[in-house]
Design a protein around this motif. Structure first.
Motif, mmCIF file in Angstrom:
data_model
loop_
_atom_site.group_PDB
_atom_site.id
_atom_site.type_symbol
_atom_site.label_atom_id
_atom_site.label_comp_id
_atom_site.label_asym_id
_atom_site.label_seq_id
_atom_site.Cartn_x
_atom_site.Cartn_y
_atom_site.Cartn_z
ATOM 1 N N TYR A 119 0.815 -1.218 0.000
ATOM 2 C CA TYR A 119 0.000 0.000 0.000
ATOM 3 C C TYR A 119 0.844 1.261 0.000
ATOM 4 O O TYR A 119 2.005 1.265 0.427
ATOM 5 N N ALA A 125 -6.903 10.860 -0.559
ATOM 6 C CA ALA A 125 -7.286 9.653 -1.295
ATOM 7 C C ALA A 125 -7.224 8.437 -0.387
ATOM 8 O O ALA A 125 -7.891 7.429 -0.633
ATOM 9 N N ARG A 127 -5.463 5.270 1.916
ATOM 10 C CA ARG A 127 -4.522 4.166 1.732
ATOM 11 C C ARG A 127 -4.942 3.364 0.500
ATOM 12 O O ARG A 127 -6.061 2.850 0.433
ATOM 13 N N ILE A 128 -4.037 3.244 -0.444
ATOM 14 C CA ILE A 128 -4.362 2.638 -1.736
ATOM 15 C C ILE A 128 -3.420 1.466 -2.003
ATOM 16 O O ILE A 128 -2.206 1.570 -1.798
ATOM 17 N N ALA A 130 -1.165 -0.477 -4.113
ATOM 18 C CA ALA A 130 -0.385 -0.207 -5.327
ATOM 19 C C ALA A 130 0.211 -1.482 -5.907
ATOM 20 O O ALA A 130 0.309 -1.634 -7.130
ATOM 21 N N LEU A 138 -2.685 2.276 -11.481
ATOM 22 C CA LEU A 138 -2.645 3.034 -10.230
ATOM 23 C C LEU A 138 -3.060 4.487 -10.483
ATOM 24 O O LEU A 138 -3.751 5.106 -9.652
ATOM 25 N N ILE A 141 -6.762 4.597 -10.477
ATOM 26 C CA ILE A 141 -7.337 4.435 -9.134
ATOM 27 C C ILE A 141 -7.223 5.730 -8.351
ATOM 28 O O ILE A 141 -8.199 6.183 -7.696
ATOM 29 N N ILE A 142 -6.060 6.372 -8.402
ATOM 30 C CA ILE A 142 -5.860 7.617 -7.659
ATOM 31 C C ILE A 142 -6.760 8.714 -8.213
ATOM 32 O O ILE A 142 -7.342 9.515 -7.460
ATOM 33 N N LYS A 145 -10.202 8.267 -6.871
ATOM 34 C CA LYS A 145 -10.279 8.625 -5.455
ATOM 35 C C LYS A 145 -10.307 10.133 -5.259
ATOM 36 O O LYS A 145 -11.048 10.668 -4.424
#
Length: 373
Positions: A119, A125, A127-128, A130, A138, A141-142, A145
């Motif tokens: 992560y 945004a 905790r994603i 990665a 990615l 996704i960001i 968010k």
């Protein structure tokens, strides 16, 4: 008359001394070795080599990577892994952006490391995950968010060098170091090529891969000849290249006596003898070729055809090279690490030494006789 008696007395004494003290020799005779067998109340099993024995003892240590290594698919060279370092640039379509601050539209997050769980954390945004994604995925996704926080954000994701995308190579490599997994080096063969190959004979090169708490080893030749052994690499893999350290010892009436390293994965008894110059033609007994080995209990049970062998056993394998198929038996018998190859002296050699000693003694007797006169 006195001189003849004196000469005879000295000669008898000399012969007695030769018989009592013994003569120099390269090792025990064939009979002495055989006398140490279990059948003669010794502590060693003595077995004559034949086709059955060759088949049972035909064992070479096999290496190979574990199933978890072999079944792991190739990772995309741009796939993000734990330990990677990322750089993010975020453009916002407003003045005084959420992340950029007053008067700015652009913000940068550099040296953003992916943690051990895969992560990263981005303000607003959260905790994603990665790891397992490409930089492009990615980015999407960001963007999703942040879209709820700032209008039409534009995100650029760049993957920097990190331990998650590299492997380390040490040992007998052309160039030791840390290498990034790239398109051409996603498998171990490609990575070894990137490191300049190996500096030892490829026939005796062993490659160990350590992945977390798991390790596996394979012959370099198998990696290139067997597709399943050319495993896909993972970030953080450690690769060790070593030279085969197995060796056998040759003693007795051979062309040379030494500890001899293996120069290939498999060596037969005939090849082992040839490596030390063959049999000494003036000393060796071709009927007395012995292989001394601490045999594993599983193989010993098969060789002896007994079920009451719980432990490893001392074994002496005997070959007679004068038999019609003797050379074939020696050609097929596999030498193993730690074996001792011993060739006994021919019976007539001791007789020759005894006669030479007696002849020398007789000369001494004549000298003594001349002194007496």
């Amino acid at each position: 008359m006195k001189n003849r008696k004196f000469r005879a007395l000295i000669l008898v004494a000399a012969v007695s001394a030769v018989g009592a003290c013994g003569l120099p020799r390269s090792g025990p005779s064939k009979g002495e070795l055989l006398s140490g067998s279990i059948e003669k109340y010794g502590d060693t099993f003595v077995v004559a080599v034949d086709n059955r024995i060759n088949e049972i003892t035909d064992y070479t240590p096999s290496f190979g990577f574990p199933k978890s290594f072999r079944s792991a698919g190739q990772i995309r060279p741009d796939t993000i892994s734990p330990g990677d370092v990322l750089a993010l640039t975020i453009y916002e379509n407003v003045d005084d952006g959420l992340l950029a601050g007053q008067g700015g539209k652009q913000s940068q997050l550099t040296q953003l490391q992916v943690d051990g769980a895969g992560y990263i954390f981005i303000p607003y945004a959260g905790r994603i995950l990665a790891a397992g994604n490409t930089p492009e995925r990615l980015r999407q996704i960001i963007t999703e968010k942040l879209s709820a926080q700032t209008p039409d954000p534009q995100v650029v994701v760049t993957r920097l060098a990190g331990q998650g995308t590299t492997v380390s190579i040490v040992g007998n490599a052309g160039a030791q170091g840390v290498y990034t997994i790239e398109q051409s080096s996603r498998r171990i063969s490609g990575m070894l090529a990137a490191a300049g190959g190996v500096t030892v004979d490829p026939k005796v090169a062993q490659v160990t891969v350590i992945r977390g708490n798991t390790r596996g080893k394979a012959w370099l030749q198998d990696i290139f000849e067997t597709p399943s052994q050319d495993i896909a690499l993972r970030g953080g893999d450690r690769i060790l290249i070593e030279e085969d350290e197995r060796a056998f010892t040759a003693v007795g009436a051979t062309g040379g006596q030494a500890r001899v390293p293996f120069e290939q994965p498999r060596i037969t008894a005939l090849e082992a003898i040839s490596k030390v110059g063959g049999l000494n033609s003036s000393l060796a007994d071709p009927k007395g070729v012995f292989i001394l080995r601490d045999e594993t209990s599983s193989i010993a049970r098969k060789v002896l055809q007994r079920d009451d062998i719980p432990n490893d056993q001392r074994m002496i394998y005997v070959m007679d090279l004068t038999e019609p198929n003797g050379l074939f038996m020696a050609r097929d018998f596999q030498i193993r690490d730690g074996d001792t190859v011993y060739v006994s002296e021919a019976p007539f050699v001791q007789l020759q030494k005894t006669l030479a000693a007696i002849t020398g003694t007789a000369s001494s007797v004549n000298s003594l006789n001349n002194i007496a006169n």
